[in-house]
Motif scaffolding. Sequence first.
Motif, PDB file in Angstrom:
ATOM      1  N   ALA A   1       6.080  -6.197  -0.244  1.00 27.17           N
ATOM      2  CA  ALA A   1       6.544  -4.248  -0.803  1.00 27.17           C
ATOM      3  C   ALA A   1       6.140  -3.910   0.894  1.00 27.17           C
ATOM      4  O   ALA A   1       7.166  -2.348  -0.261  1.00 27.17           O
ATOM      5  N   LEU A   2       5.660  -4.451   1.973  1.00 30.63           N
ATOM      6  CA  LEU A   2       5.664  -3.683   3.188  1.00 30.63           C
ATOM      7  C   LEU A   2       6.823  -3.304   3.531  1.00 30.63           C
ATOM      8  O   LEU A   2       7.419  -2.433   4.064  1.00 30.63           O
ATOM      9  N   ARG A   3       7.422  -4.567   3.393  1.00 28.63           N
ATOM     10  CA  ARG A   3       9.063  -4.712   3.801  1.00 28.63           C
ATOM     11  C   ARG A   3       9.702  -4.101   3.387  1.00 28.63           C
ATOM     12  O   ARG A   3      11.026  -2.952   3.927  1.00 28.63           O
ATOM     13  N   ARG A   4       9.787  -3.214   1.738  1.00 26.46           N
ATOM     14  CA  ARG A   4      10.673  -2.582   1.487  1.00 26.46           C
ATOM     15  C   ARG A   4      10.063  -1.177   1.857  1.00 26.46           C
ATOM     16  O   ARG A   4      10.977  -0.175   1.078  1.00 26.46           O
ATOM     17  N   GLY A   5       9.391  -0.944   2.292  1.00 29.64           N
ATOM     18  CA  GLY A   5       8.518   0.473   2.330  1.00 29.64           C
ATOM     19  C   GLY A   5       7.761   0.704   1.658  1.00 29.64           C
ATOM     20  O   GLY A   5       7.358   2.310   1.229  1.00 29.64           O
ATOM     21  N   ASP A   6       7.030   0.127   0.491  1.00 29.72           N
ATOM     22  CA  ASP A   6       6.411   0.126  -0.624  1.00 29.72           C
ATOM     23  C   ASP A   6       4.922   0.353  -0.533  1.00 29.72           C
ATOM     24  O   ASP A   6       4.350  -0.734  -1.013  1.00 29.72           O
ATOM     25  N   PRO A   7       4.326   0.741   0.435  1.00 23.58           N
ATOM     26  CA  PRO A   7       2.735   0.725   0.378  1.00 23.58           C
ATOM     27  C   PRO A   7       1.838   0.238  -0.326  1.00 23.58           C
ATOM     28  O   PRO A   7       0.957  -0.082  -0.873  1.00 23.58           O
ATOM     29  N   GLU A   8       2.789   1.839  -2.007  1.00 19.70           N
ATOM     30  CA  GLU A   8       1.276   1.412  -2.862  1.00 19.70           C
ATOM     31  C   GLU A   8       1.752   0.453  -3.915  1.00 19.70           C
ATOM     32  O   GLU A   8       0.594   0.164  -4.401  1.00 19.70           O
TER      33      GLU A   8
ATOM     34  N   VAL B   1      -6.922  -2.588   5.911  1.00 18.90           N
ATOM     35  CA  VAL B   1      -5.904  -3.350   7.164  1.00 18.90           C
ATOM     36  C   VAL B   1      -5.144  -1.672   7.060  1.00 18.90           C
ATOM     37  O   VAL B   1      -3.849  -1.057   7.478  1.00 18.90           O
ATOM     38  N   LEU B   2      -3.888  -1.881   5.576  1.00 21.30           N
ATOM     39  CA  LEU B   2      -3.855  -1.095   5.078  1.00 21.30           C
ATOM     40  C   LEU B   2      -3.573   0.927   5.425  1.00 21.30           C
ATOM     41  O   LEU B   2      -3.469   1.472   5.840  1.00 21.30           O
ATOM     42  N   ALA B   3      -5.004   0.694   4.264  1.00 18.68           N
ATOM     43  CA  ALA B   3      -5.899   1.718   4.439  1.00 18.68           C
ATOM     44  C   ALA B   3      -5.696   3.005   5.955  1.00 18.68           C
ATOM     45  O   ALA B   3      -5.534   3.575   5.814  1.00 18.68           O
ATOM     46  N   HIS B   4      -6.308   1.887   7.169  1.00 19.70           N
ATOM     47  CA  HIS B   4      -6.945   2.360   8.020  1.00 19.70           C
ATOM     48  C   HIS B   4      -5.117   2.440   8.760  1.00 19.70           C
ATOM     49  O   HIS B   4      -5.220   3.514   9.613  1.00 19.70           O
ATOM     50  N   ALA B   5      -4.573   1.674   8.661  1.00 15.55           N
ATOM     51  CA  ALA B   5      -3.370   2.175   9.592  1.00 15.55           C
ATOM     52  C   ALA B   5      -1.929   2.896   9.081  1.00 15.55           C
ATOM     53  O   ALA B   5      -2.219   3.832   9.695  1.00 15.55           O
ATOM     54  N   ARG B   6      -2.556   3.684   7.692  1.00 13.14           N
ATOM     55  CA  ARG B   6      -1.643   4.734   7.306  1.00 13.14           C
ATOM     56  C   ARG B   6      -2.333   5.775   7.826  1.00 13.14           C
ATOM     57  O   ARG B   6      -1.587   6.588   8.163  1.00 13.14           O
ATOM     58  N   ALA B   7      -4.517   5.702   7.643  1.00 10.28           N
ATOM     59  CA  ALA B   7      -4.745   6.635   7.787  1.00 10.28           C
ATOM     60  C   ALA B   7      -4.358   7.159   9.464  1.00 10.28           C
ATOM     61  O   ALA B   7      -5.012   9.025   9.341  1.00 10.28           O
ATOM     62  N   LEU B   8      -4.137   6.744  10.256  1.00  4.31           N
ATOM     63  CA  LEU B   8      -3.891   6.847  11.340  1.00  4.31           C
ATOM     64  C   LEU B   8      -2.617   6.994  11.894  1.00  4.31           C
ATOM     65  O   LEU B   8      -2.631   7.764  12.576  1.00  4.31           O
TER      66      LEU B   8
END
Length: 511
Positions: free
Chosen positions: A107-114, A141-148
């Motif tokens: 899903a992340l590779r598809r650009g769908d982090p949610e 990691v996902l929430a932190h990376a997106r917040a930054l």
Amino acid sequence: MATTTAESVFGETGPDLYRDNPFRITGLPVRATARDIRRRADRLRVMERLGMEAGADPQILPLDPPPDESAVEEAMQRLRDPRRRLVDEFFWFWPAPGGGSDEALDALRRGDPEAAAGIWSRVRQTSAGNAAAVALHNLAVLAHARALDAEHHGDDGQVGARLWGQAFEHWRAVWHDDDVWDLLDDRVRELADPRVTLAVTRRMRAELAAMLMSINARLAVRAARAGDGGAVQRQLSLMIRSMFGGPAVDKAVADAVEPDAARIRALCQTAERVTEADPEKGAEAARDLLERSEPLLDVLELMLPGDDTLLQGASDDVATWVMRCTVAYGNKTGDWITAQSLLQEARPLAATDPVRSRIDANLATVGENVVYARCHFCKRNPADPSSSVEQKMYGDVQHMGYRINWRTLTVNIPRCTVCKQQHDQRGRRVWGIGCTGNLLALALVVVLFATGSPGWAILLAIADVIAFFFVAGIAGPGMPTGQFATIREFEPVSRMLAAGWKFGEKPPNTN
């Protein structure tokens, strides 16, 4: 003793923690072998020569703009350091236990982090052991990376606030979850490298809270240096709400502002060296210290509470060294007007009573010196000692029978060369007019005597004598009446007049 940022097992980490992560830059998974790394490096070099972007393949959280060749080469080199690699693995996505396909990473590779976050959340709720630990870690990691990433792109709105809340919630859970750290221990054993031991993972767990807080502290300092007080308060508020504990927050803030505090100390030392080498450059050194320390003190004031010892110490250091450089300059040059101005600028910087008292004492002394350093008449130009006006005064008059005793003194009223020239020129003009009038009056007296009018001649002669002394009185000081009257306003003179002293060398009717 608390570990500083430079000594941390995490190394030099900051807001670009994930943007600099070699797994994000290269697109390699965290379990990539040395062979995988070499093959990926060769492939990226070929793509670079063909003009293809390194991110042409589906990437997890692809960087925009894509990394260039030098960034990729540096990332590859970093992966060859096992200790740094372990840290980078910790701050990137772990694969699902057991291998095989990973729906969340797809899903992340598809650009769908949610969608990825939803999958990991369900795994965490429905599973236990390693699967739940991996899901929890990856959510953090996902929430932190997106917040930054949101911070990097200037998004400080509701999306960023939501991501920060999720990141801290998940990282707190990671911090307390033994299963996550057991997985990291297993990874150390798998690496089987003597440079990476289980002691490293122990330190990582112990220092995680401070390391996470250090990132927000650096974001706050970055905002403070840009003068964005609102962004500073937002980051500090996030740190407090993270619930990682006051000591971790305090340490992170102290470490983040230390470079600015150190710069202030270096500026003070520079001012000291310059002034000791040449006191005549003390004013220049003090001015330079004031100007160059101002933005640094602004950072500390935005980052720290008013009673913080680091902030007070830095403020006192600047105020103290401005004072010392200024006093040395004044003693050497006698330019007390400049010294007074610099001390007045230093006074508001003093944070503690002892420093304020020392500056106040020096201001009082310099104030006395300034009285004699500036022309009393024009209030602008520096006084010239050879141009001063001597004002005789007498006082302490005592009548002892037929005798009268008194004291006399001379007050020197500071005057500049320009005012002296103006006064002298006026005195010469008055003398010229007076002498001309006197000669004309004497000629008229002679005529009146010759024509048989001795009465009028005598009256005119008396008037001429009175006029002579009047002109002499005006021409003596040479200054306009208004300026002459201001002598009474000269502070030492006004003190003597208030104490009963009078103008003149002696009381009237005395020999």
